[in-house]
Write a protein that holds these residues in place. Structure first.
Motif, short mmCIF file in Angstrom:
data_model
loop_
_atom_site.label_atom_id
_atom_site.label_comp_id
_atom_site.label_asym_id
_atom_site.label_seq_id
_atom_site.Cartn_x
_atom_site.Cartn_y
_atom_site.Cartn_z
N ILE A 1 -8.83 -3.22 -5.29
CA ILE A 1 -8.84 -4.12 -4.44
C ILE A 1 -7.84 -3.75 -3.12
O ILE A 1 -9.13 -4.03 -2.19
CB ILE A 1 -7.96 -5.19 -4.58
CG1 ILE A 1 -7.83 -6.27 -4.49
CG2 ILE A 1 -6.65 -4.69 -4.44
CD1 ILE A 1 -6.80 -7.44 -5.37
N GLN A 2 -7.55 -2.47 -2.56
CA GLN A 2 -7.15 -2.15 -1.13
C GLN A 2 -8.09 -1.19 -1.19
O GLN A 2 -7.70 -1.37 0.47
CB GLN A 2 -5.39 -1.45 -1.35
CG GLN A 2 -5.81 -0.21 -1.76
CD GLN A 2 -5.48 0.27 -3.28
OE1 GLN A 2 -5.84 -1.00 -4.16
NE2 GLN A 2 -5.30 1.20 -3.66
N ARG A 3 -9.45 -1.20 -0.88
CA ARG A 3 -10.67 -0.09 -0.40
C ARG A 3 -11.16 -0.73 0.28
O ARG A 3 -12.17 -1.60 -0.58
CB ARG A 3 -10.52 0.50 -1.78
CG ARG A 3 -9.95 1.48 -2.84
CD ARG A 3 -9.76 2.98 -2.27
NE ARG A 3 -8.16 3.54 -2.76
CZ ARG A 3 -8.42 4.38 -4.25
NH1 ARG A 3 -9.53 4.58 -4.63
NH2 ARG A 3 -7.05 4.82 -3.99
N ARG B 1 -14.51 -7.15 -8.38
CA ARG B 1 -13.13 -6.66 -9.51
C ARG B 1 -12.69 -8.45 -9.86
O ARG B 1 -13.12 -8.33 -11.41
CB ARG B 1 -11.73 -6.29 -8.67
CG ARG B 1 -10.32 -6.81 -9.68
CD ARG B 1 -8.99 -5.31 -8.50
NE ARG B 1 -7.65 -6.00 -8.77
CZ ARG B 1 -7.41 -6.77 -9.09
NH1 ARG B 1 -7.56 -7.91 -8.21
NH2 ARG B 1 -5.98 -7.09 -9.47
N ASN C 1 0.42 -1.39 -0.44
CA ASN C 1 0.39 -0.09 0.35
C ASN C 1 0.39 1.40 0.09
O ASN C 1 0.40 2.19 -1.23
CB ASN C 1 -0.90 -0.03 1.36
CG ASN C 1 -2.19 -0.59 1.07
OD1 ASN C 1 -2.76 -1.22 -0.43
ND2 ASN C 1 -3.22 -0.64 2.37
N ASP D 1 -6.72 0.00 -8.76
CA ASP D 1 -6.50 0.59 -8.35
C ASP D 1 -7.89 0.58 -6.55
O ASP D 1 -7.90 1.55 -6.04
CB ASP D 1 -6.38 1.98 -8.02
CG ASP D 1 -5.93 2.83 -6.92
OD1 ASP D 1 -4.77 1.94 -6.87
OD2 ASP D 1 -5.86 3.88 -7.11
N ARG E 1 2.78 1.81 -3.52
CA ARG E 1 2.03 2.09 -4.19
C ARG E 1 1.76 3.50 -4.42
O ARG E 1 1.80 4.08 -5.65
CB ARG E 1 0.60 0.91 -4.54
CG ARG E 1 -0.54 1.82 -5.00
CD ARG E 1 -2.06 0.96 -4.52
NE ARG E 1 -2.18 -0.12 -4.38
CZ ARG E 1 -2.64 -1.42 -5.11
NH1 ARG E 1 -2.79 -0.89 -5.89
NH2 ARG E 1 -2.53 -2.33 -3.73
#
Lengths: 320, 320, 320, 320
Positions: B62-64, B22, A153, B60, A156
């Protein structure tokens, strides 16, 4: 039924070892069995650095990384005389069985002790690498994977700001599980693991094409067993025009407060190990398979090589 | 084989829904199938708020936490006319199948649509409660459990400083999975879940005794379905002499960047759902069982009640 | 020059108290002065629960939340007889000066002890509220503010997914510093603090307008001294059509591993306090002003009310 | 008063740049002034990659690391022809002033543009190194320091488990602020910075002595400008008997969601920069001094070298 057992952590430390040792201790005491803690792995066993434990000795540790018992690698244990001395130190205290929490090498040392002396031994897979044969899971692998995605994270952010390629080297000499799961979870474009061949020239060509098409950044996760992050980064920089940086995460992956999974599964494994050894079982390793605690033959566990589920590699290809 | 599918998130949001959507989108595109995103759950389907998706539309994310598609509960969907309108809106666009990511209520709505119109539907369990029948796992439960232990870590600091009892209320109306796993992982002294009766007077007596013996602090984790944290805290304060504080964690449990597990498993579920619906399958929910992706009958999933593994309660008793 | 001093933490705990007490202890030892730790605030002083400290007694604590010395509020201290007994207990051990780390009430108790007995007292502002007059900073306020923005990050995910209004109640009875800084940092639309009047009807009208214009979510941060989060949330839900949820963060704000600021500044304050009391100074509080450690008259500190820098409110208006 | 301004981020990215650019944009719009965003630093200015901004273009970014505007180093800008072209590109759009957020090199480039063309320029110090002369603070330094102590927390776990020495290399070519503050906060035994000479042989002797006395682990934090972590680690391993490991934190320090300090101070700086440039001021950098926003002469800022407050080194000596 055994009256007195001991527990140690050995080899590289991993998050959840404390939760596991705590479960061994509390289960033994719950069953009315005496339990000793051995400091610093086989070293402590040889140096008679051990102590009888009470419930509160394992209070306030479930949330801590590392291992309160300490751990070490031990040359002396590699010799039969060393192991015989360790056996004697157990017998002298009336300790009738030993639970060893550790990785491959530690379990191998435990396997030899059992063969040579017949003392009951139960092993528990404590390593972030998730590379113990017969188990889907090893204590610490989930925390380590989450530590890696935290790093991803952060990387990125800066990769995107600069239109860079970032190569992140993670742990895993023989096993790409950490690289693969953290890479998929982190949305990495390329994941390089020891179990799969890769063609760096093809990857470079692919990257260059993606950059031309407007890609903002590229993330490569490489398991240390699949190549050096520094060398792969250098190769990419030289064979594409992409500004490339390398990050080697190192021992940070071993630390940190364990995740829920690593606390709960480590506790489940510790409970089963204590129950098993108390009942006189030996030469087994407890792990997880198909979602449940299973026992694995100790000698099989150390003599077989775990393979990586090919579904992961397929999933990575579809998603990226 | 279907040529065009759609995906939506519905009901309460949970971390990992983005990773899941996703995977649905990218798997469809990988298979050469058109894929639509529907905004704000059944609302968007009724209001024709949907759009054709490309690979980069799910970059951008997947981490949210949360869901980029938005979600909502929808009264209009409860009526057959609403569902018929939704069906028409899909057909008008040539959409031949629908993937619904959501909790119990959302899957129930999907089940009705399938029964009434015959359009292929695949459900995916998106809820932090881990309460969907037939699956060991729901998308977001691991992140939520880890959010709770972070809170416990903080509460432990202040509880220990003040010799307090802390009552922490967590989510879970019908299902105590979150309270149980996070409670075990957090080292809670008492864990109250809807699946098990408890005797608050006995607990108070037990606590008072422990305090007299020198205990530094006590942590009680209570699932909202097992009682109100405020009331339980008040009862404890009145029936013991222990300084007691209550914390109600609330919607914080729903948010946050998803863990590795919630990203990887959500991706695996999304992939399988896309493949299944494309091949024309319908009326199934994908979940995990014994460590692998399994398909569950949609109507069974919504009509049965999941039970909590009794091993957890036993483990909690042994360890604390 | 004094030969023996003591240190205690008192009142509500805050992150950084350990770093601060550690600095007091190590500075004293560095200067060759004896130093005692008093457990559980004024309670420990009255109950003679104190011990001589060595360097290693404060090892491995700088990263911990809470306070290893324990803390408490103490009714007995409110009476002159109590304070006289506390004084006697210090004198009996040859302790010549006392460092008190705590909030407003604790410093007030210290002020009385000094006035009545003449024993040298130095206070240090330990409270997450940042409400001590004369200092820009109190120990723990930075960690608490960061804990709040972590919560906001999570709430934002779910608020955005559902198009909700979230009302977050944070600590701060008399002082809105926490609400204001965390609100600005979290990008809150409205920040309600005790130092400023607000018009809830105007806010509701404003919100409704923003929602019509397409706003995805609204975040309101309210200091507990400016109103109840529950009531404000209810009012908003009733006077707009916006789906509103309330979160009361509670004691979580008090815990957690301290930030760099709270470790370094707490250490600087502890060092200066130790040096000052050893040199015989008394009746002062150390704080920060214009970026540097300053000493403040103890009685002024407890008798004046800190105001909130109006620049914050202006900044909040410009930015949102 | 200017009617149209532009803002860019340049050089290495740092957490808080988004908060800062957001404040510039929103303050300008609040004042009724047109504001442009320039992508990828001076590159975007030369390539005419810029766009007029609205309030919502900077929504939902205050919590993000990196910079949504992108950043880069730019060779073309080093030549006068480049800068003249950049000036022309601003004038062509009616842009009358430029706010540059970046480190030393970026501010130097801005200083040249101002000298050569007379266009109003205001700089803001965006770098994690905290090395801009005239300011106590640079945007991102607090987040980076907290990222380092998170790493130290993890490394401490594994160092303690293994009785190891860990050498942690952090950023800071010319300036040891990050190493010093994070080292103090992390409880490091030794902190090596470019501003201070050190004697590695003396350190090794000291370490060996401490280990004999029972010390469990040692942590060395080294700023990259004070030596290579790898080499220092190798030297320690060779000159003591202590098992030593090295961790090079790298670009992870640049990323991550900004802390409260880095969001609030960056916002305050952005607001003041926008107000100043709108009013026609030029050739200044805004920073913090004695707790407040101050303006510094741009050319002084780039031509002077900041020194490290010697109090830190003293504090480190007293505490460890």
């Amino acid at each position: 039924m055994l009256k007195s057992i001991a527990v140690m952590t050995s080899g590289g430390d991993s998050p959840g070892m404390n939760a596991c040792a705590r479960a061994v201790v509390r289960t033994a005491l719950y069953e009315g069995v005496e339990v000793w803690g051995i400091n610093n792995g086989y070293h402590g066993l040889l140096d008679e650095d051990m102590f009888k434990m009470e419930r509160k000795d394992v209070g306030d540790i479930i949330q801590r990384g590392g291992t309160f018992l300490g751990t070490a690698r031990c040359k002396r244990w590699e010799k039969p005389e060393g192991r015989m001395q360790g056996y004697k130190n157990l017998v002298d205290r009336g300790i009738q069985g030993l639970v060893v929490i550790g990785g491959d090498g530690s379990l191998r040392g435990a396997s030899l002790l059992s063969k040579e002396t017949g003392i009951p031994i139960v092993g528990l897979p404590g390593t972030i690498d998730n590379d113990v044969w017969g188990s889907d899971y090893t204590i610490g692998c989930d925390t380590a994977a989450n530590t890696i995605i935290d790093a991803i994270n952060k990387l990125r952010d800066t990769a995107s700001a600069h239109r860079r390629c970032i190569v992140l080297e993670v742990m895993g000499h023989r096993c790409g599980w950490l690289a693969m799961t953290a890479g998929i979870a982190g949305g990495a474009e390329y994941i390089l693991v020891p179990e799969e061949e890769y063609d760096l020239d093809a990857i470079c060509a692919d990257m260059a094409k993606a950059y031309k098409a407007g890609k903002r950044y590229i993330l490569v996760v490489v398991a240390e067993g699949a190549g050096s992050g520094q060398e792969i980064g250098k190769y990419i920089a030289e064979h594409t025009n992409i500004d490339t940086r390398v990050s080697v995460l190192g021992h940070i992956q071993r630390g940190g407060s364990p995740t829920v999974i690593d606390r709960v599964k480590a506790s489940q494994l510790g409970e089963q190990a204590a129950l098993a050894i108390i009942s006189g079982l030996s030469d087994i390793v407890f792990g997880f398979n198909k979602g449940h605690v299973v026992s694995i033959n100790l000698h099989d566990a150390v003599n077989n090589k775990k393979t990586l589920d090919p579904e992961y590699a397929h999933l990575a290809r579809v998603l990226f």
